[in-house]
Design a protein around this motif. Structure first.
Motif: not given
Length: 272
Positions: A22, A26, A71, A73-75, A102, A162, A247-248
């Motif tokens: 990410a 990250e 985490l 608000d992230r996929s 997500d 998460t 991540v993301s």
């Protein structure tokens, strides 16, 4: 559910996996077992340590709250892999939980293998769960899927999007200590290890080892717990590994059986 630090009654530990790339420093791909020996780095200043971590103590609750917030608000994908192996090398159970999430959707699969599977799997067997903000669809061992309509705005934390709750169950029984940093593929990770082997909350566990790897921003990238126990009767070695990845960059699938279950629910409503 809110992150909790109490271990589950039967055993809810955590899984293997790797950490996903990410932007902004990250998580990147990291093997929880760290098969390649990472390069040790000098101990950073206290201001550079992740939230909840100091050279004097580790506040797991603060660390996991940071992990969840970073985490939410992230996929992402997180895995929990647990193996129960006898001293002669026989695998009595292998339980793998994979969660892809997500901000809107979540898809979790649990697979259980081995003759001890029903004893050590908290769900009792193979299970799949798909959900969004209004619906939860699940099925067990390939049976017909059931649909649950949420009557209130669902708390996605209850499905551990998460991995924070999974980590709380895995690491909660132990006192962790800061053990410096490692560098892998140019990324700095802070390492936590077992701080006190005389853990009164887990009296049947021996030969404990704990390794946790945390990004500077406070995201738990990987964790491994291993011990010998007689909790389940005969002596077994338990290895539980948690891994964070993609991540993301995670796409949450929607299996065909979800659409079939929703279609059947709609047809049933029309027949009434």
């Amino acid at each position: 559910m809110h992150p909790r630090l109490a271990v589950l009654a039967c055993l809810c530990l955590v899984v293997a996996g790797c950490s996903g790339g990410a932007p902004g420093g990250e998580p990147r791909t990291v093997n929880p077992a760290l098969a390649e020996t990472p390069t040790a780095s000098p101990t950073p200043d206290a201001s550079d340590l992740p939230p909840g971590v100091s050279e004097a103590r580790v506040d797991l609750q603060t660390l996991l709250a940071t992990h969840q917030s970073a985490l939410s608000d992230r996929s992402l994908t997180h895995d929990l892999d647990r193996r129960y192996v006898t001293p002669n090398g026989t695998v009595r159970a292998h339980v793998v939980e994979r969660t892809r999430a997500d901000p809107i959707r979540l898809y979790r699969t649990t697979t259980v293998e081995g003759d001890w599977g029903a004893n050590v799997a908290t769900v009792g067997g193979n299970r799949s769960v798909w959900r969004n903000d209004t619906l939860t669809v699940q099925r067990f061992d390939g049976d017909a899927a059931s649909v649950v309509v949420d009557t209130e705005v669902p708390s996605r934390r209850g499905y551990d999007a998460t991995g924070a709750s999974t980590l709380a169950d895995l690491l909660g029984p132990y006192t962790l200590a800061y053990d410096g940093t490692v560098t892998r593929d140019g990324q700095t990770l802070h390492r936590l290890t077992l701080g006190d082997v005389r853990e009164p909350s887990v009296p049947l566990r021996r030969n404990l080892t704990v390794s946790v790897f945390v990004t500077p921003s406070g995201i738990v990238d990987a964790a491994t717990v291993r011990y010998r126990t007689t909790e389940f009767g005969p002596t077994v070695w338990v290895t539980a590994q948690f891994g964070l990845s993609n991540v993301s960059a995670t796409t949450v699938p929607r299996p065909a059986w979800v659409d079939a279950a929703l279609a059947e629910r709609e047809n049933s409503s029309r027949r009434r």
